[in-house]
Enzyme design. Sequence first.
Site, PDB file in Angstrom:
ATOM      1  N   HIS A  57       0.770  -1.247   0.000  1.00  0.00           N
ATOM      2  CA  HIS A  57       0.000   0.000   0.000  1.00  0.00           C
ATOM      3  C   HIS A  57       0.801   1.298   0.000  1.00  0.00           C
ATOM      4  O   HIS A  57       0.230   2.346  -0.275  1.00  0.00           O
ATOM      5  CB  HIS A  57      -0.966   0.009   1.186  1.00  0.00           C
ATOM      6  CG  HIS A  57      -1.907  -1.151   1.169  1.00  0.00           C
ATOM      7  ND1 HIS A  57      -2.900  -1.282   0.215  1.00  0.00           N
ATOM      8  CD2 HIS A  57      -1.987  -2.254   1.955  1.00  0.00           C
ATOM      9  CE1 HIS A  57      -3.556  -2.414   0.432  1.00  0.00           C
ATOM     10  NE2 HIS A  57      -3.021  -3.020   1.475  1.00  0.00           N
ATOM     11  N   HIS A  90      -3.261  -3.305   7.834  1.00  0.00           N
ATOM     12  CA  HIS A  90      -4.315  -3.618   6.860  1.00  0.00           C
ATOM     13  C   HIS A  90      -4.945  -2.319   6.363  1.00  0.00           C
ATOM     14  O   HIS A  90      -5.243  -1.435   7.163  1.00  0.00           O
ATOM     15  CB  HIS A  90      -5.381  -4.505   7.516  1.00  0.00           C
ATOM     16  CG  HIS A  90      -6.617  -4.685   6.693  1.00  0.00           C
ATOM     17  ND1 HIS A  90      -6.646  -5.464   5.562  1.00  0.00           N
ATOM     18  CD2 HIS A  90      -7.869  -4.176   6.833  1.00  0.00           C
ATOM     19  CE1 HIS A  90      -7.875  -5.419   5.052  1.00  0.00           C
ATOM     20  NE2 HIS A  90      -8.633  -4.644   5.804  1.00  0.00           N
TER      21      HIS A  90
END
Length: 156
Positions: free
Chosen positions: A40, A147
């Site tokens: 990410h 996450h």
Amino acid sequence: MALEKSLVRLLLLVLILLVLGWVQPSLGKESRAKKFQRQHMDSDSSPSSSSTYCNQMMRRRNMTQGRCKPVNTFVHEPLVDVQNVCFQEKVTCKNGQGNCYKSNSSMHITDCRLTNGSRYPNCAYRTSPKERHIIVACEGSPYVPVHFDASVEDST
């Protein structure tokens, strides 16, 4: 005497091999925090309007191995700013867990979505640069993102 030394050496060797068998698998395993960063974080670039950005990044970051990951978001902010989200507004995660946090300000992100009809190994993605608040799940010591849960528009 020689038999005793050989037996001791053999036992030591067996013990060392057992210990290595238990320790070795965890040595090469990527931590959840490192996986979050790989999947990410793209702090070095700004959101790209290039239609090939997601195709390149998804391959480069190993998210098209064995299957096409359907959706992924890259964050174009300094890592420390994303880590600081873990100490901002607490929200409920999509899965009902209570360890998610929403960024106080909008962040530059790029959403990557698998295009209709795209099949492994020819994974093709639609690239959408955006400015949105991010929601991340955090854990560990130090408390860091593990996450990417969602991105949301500014509610003002």
